[in-house]
Design an enzyme around this catalytic site. Structure first.
Site, PDB file in Angstrom:
ATOM      1  N   LYS A  69      -2.860   4.462  -7.202  1.00 59.77           N
ATOM      2  CA  LYS A  69      -3.471   4.640  -6.306  1.00 59.77           C
ATOM      3  C   LYS A  69      -3.277   6.535  -6.182  1.00 59.77           C
ATOM      4  O   LYS A  69      -3.527   6.818  -5.932  1.00 59.77           O
ATOM      5  CB  LYS A  69      -2.315   4.124  -4.832  1.00 59.77           C
ATOM      6  CG  LYS A  69      -2.801   3.239  -4.340  1.00 59.77           C
ATOM      7  CD  LYS A  69      -1.435   2.141  -3.443  1.00 59.77           C
ATOM      8  CE  LYS A  69      -1.797   0.705  -3.666  1.00 59.77           C
ATOM      9  NZ  LYS A  69      -1.045   0.375  -2.109  1.00 59.77           N
ATOM     10  N   ASP A 128      -3.755   2.015   5.601  1.00 58.29           N
ATOM     11  CA  ASP A 128      -3.534   0.588   5.126  1.00 58.29           C
ATOM     12  C   ASP A 128      -4.264  -0.433   6.935  1.00 58.29           C
ATOM     13  O   ASP A 128      -4.380  -1.482   6.221  1.00 58.29           O
ATOM     14  CB  ASP A 128      -2.234   0.285   4.872  1.00 58.29           C
ATOM     15  CG  ASP A 128      -1.579  -0.109   3.996  1.00 58.29           C
ATOM     16  OD1 ASP A 128      -2.585  -0.037   2.346  1.00 58.29           O
ATOM     17  OD2 ASP A 128      -0.334   0.351   3.070  1.00 58.29           O
ATOM     18  N   GLN A 135       3.803   0.773   0.266  1.00 61.31           N
ATOM     19  CA  GLN A 135       3.913   0.538  -0.544  1.00 61.31           C
ATOM     20  C   GLN A 135       4.505  -1.479  -0.516  1.00 61.31           C
ATOM     21  O   GLN A 135       5.683  -1.500   0.038  1.00 61.31           O
ATOM     22  CB  GLN A 135       4.462  -0.067  -1.808  1.00 61.31           C
ATOM     23  CG  GLN A 135       3.843  -0.812  -2.973  1.00 61.31           C
ATOM     24  CD  GLN A 135       1.974  -1.084  -2.794  1.00 61.31           C
ATOM     25  OE1 GLN A 135       1.582  -0.443  -2.694  1.00 61.31           O
ATOM     26  NE2 GLN A 135       1.454  -2.610  -3.388  1.00 61.31           N
TER      27      GLN A 135
HETATM   28  N1  GUN Z   1       1.241  -4.878  -1.578  1.00 58.25           N
HETATM   29  C1  GUN Z   1      -0.228  -5.776  -2.056  1.00 58.25           C
HETATM   30  N2  GUN Z   1      -1.405  -4.800  -1.035  1.00 58.25           N
HETATM   31  C2  GUN Z   1      -0.417  -3.712  -0.286  1.00 58.25           C
HETATM   32  C3  GUN Z   1      -1.489  -3.274   0.610  1.00 58.25           C
HETATM   33  O1  GUN Z   1      -2.324  -3.368   0.401  1.00 58.25           O
HETATM   34  N3  GUN Z   1      -0.893  -2.164   1.045  1.00 58.25           N
HETATM   35  C4  GUN Z   1       0.070  -1.702   0.587  1.00 58.25           C
HETATM   36  N4  GUN Z   1       1.339  -0.825   1.734  1.00 58.25           N
HETATM   37  N5  GUN Z   1       0.806  -3.189   0.317  1.00 58.25           N
HETATM   38  C5  GUN Z   1       0.023  -3.529  -0.804  1.00 58.25           C
END
Ligand code: GUN
Length: 299
Positions: A61, A128, A105
């Site tokens: 990311k 998100d 996350q």
């Molecule tokens: N863990 C797995 N997929 C995601 C996501 O799209 N965002 C976040 N914050 N954590 C995740």
């Protein structure tokens, strides 16, 4: 493209290519925002603990942010940090005008109340799309941050030229991150699929997938979907990212999806690969949301 042709070997839907094109558009938007308003979109990424998969997602990311000209700020906390400290950090980021998007996350290490942590993120910075406010707005069709993986899936289906209007889409998995929101987006006005949501309480998933024009598999388990469960010509969207041991790989593992690629590709008309399908689009839609959060901050 017809969703029900009888190809014996499926077309592979190239998520990397769509991600590349979309990121070019995002980079242009970032440059314009900077030139016109002096604003550089900023994403704060909070990682608690050192789960290897989470570390690699967070790294990807941050790299993607840099590529499109955005700023990213990584906040790492040990797995045993008190939840209060995490909530205080989120409160600070909510007030920081250089931060347009905040991402925690998931999954959080054991002992954290994930719901309380997500609720602490300002809905205006929730790139998100996980807070109850954004989920609610999505369900009633209001302007909101759409969750990244489901949004990326809808974009991939469009990119592949697949029209799902009036078609039967079967989603396997009811997580808050993927299954439930992708079912809602596919059924939205304008997308117009007829959606069935299967989950661990569904006794015979194959009964539904055999009727499906599109199957979205997000169960978190390799081999959840096999070719014998598909109608010829169906489209398979594989959301799974599973590490399986592989002594021939330098990393000691390889990534596989939730669908058994070989058998599904024999029956389907189109399929997303793992890696290189849904994954690159998830990160891309995060950049997209961060750019739109920064645009909204223009007064
Ligand atoms: N863990 C797995 N997929 C995601 C996501 O799209 N965002 C976040 N914050 N954590 C995740």
């Amino acid at each position: 493209m017809s969703v029900t042709n009888n190809n014996s070997s499926a077309r592979v839907i190239d998520g990397k290519e769509l991600a590349r094109r979309t990121r070019l558009e995002i980079a242009a938007g970032v440059a314009a925002l900077k030139a016109e308003h002096g604003i550089v979109p900023g994403l704060a990424v909070i990682l608690v603990g050192d789960n290897p998969a989470s570390v690699s997602y967070v790294t990807a990311k941050e790299k993607a942010c840099a590529e499109v000209g955005m700023l990213s700020r990584e906040i790492r906390m040990p797995a045993d940090v008190p939840e209060r400290a995490l909530l205080d950090e989120i409160a600070r980021l909510n007030e920081d005008s250089a931060v347009h998007g905040i991402l925690v996350q998931l999954p959080l290490p054991k002992g954290f109340d994930e719901k309380r942590v997500i609720d602490a993120i300002s809905p205006e910075k929730d790139v998100d799309g996980f807070t109850p406010v954004n989920v609610g707005r999505m369900i009633i069709g209001e302007q909101c941050f759409l969750p990244c993986t489901p949004h990326g899936i809808v974009k991939l289906i469009e990119f592949a030229g697949i029209d799902v209007r009036g078609r039967h889409a079967v989603v396997i998995g009811r997580s808050n991150i993927v299954g439930k929101p992708v079912a809602a987006l596919l059924a939205r006005k304008g997308t117009d699929a007829t959606v069935t949501l299967c989950h661990t309480g569904t006794p015979d998933v194959a009964r539904f997938t055999r009727e499906a024009d599109v199957v979205v598999v997000a169960a978190g388990r390799p081999g959840t979907l096999t070719g014998d469960m598909l109608k010829p010509g169906a489209v398979v969207i594989d959301v799974g990212v599973n590490r399986v041991p592989d002594a021939t790989s330098p990393r000691g593992y390889r990534l596989v999806g939730d669908a058994d690629f070989a058998s599904c590709a024999d029956v389907a008309s189109a399929i997303t690969p793992v890696p290189g399908g849904v994954g690159p689009m998830t990160i891309t839609m995060l950049m997209w949301n961060t750019l739109s959060a920064a645009r909204r901050s223009v007064v």
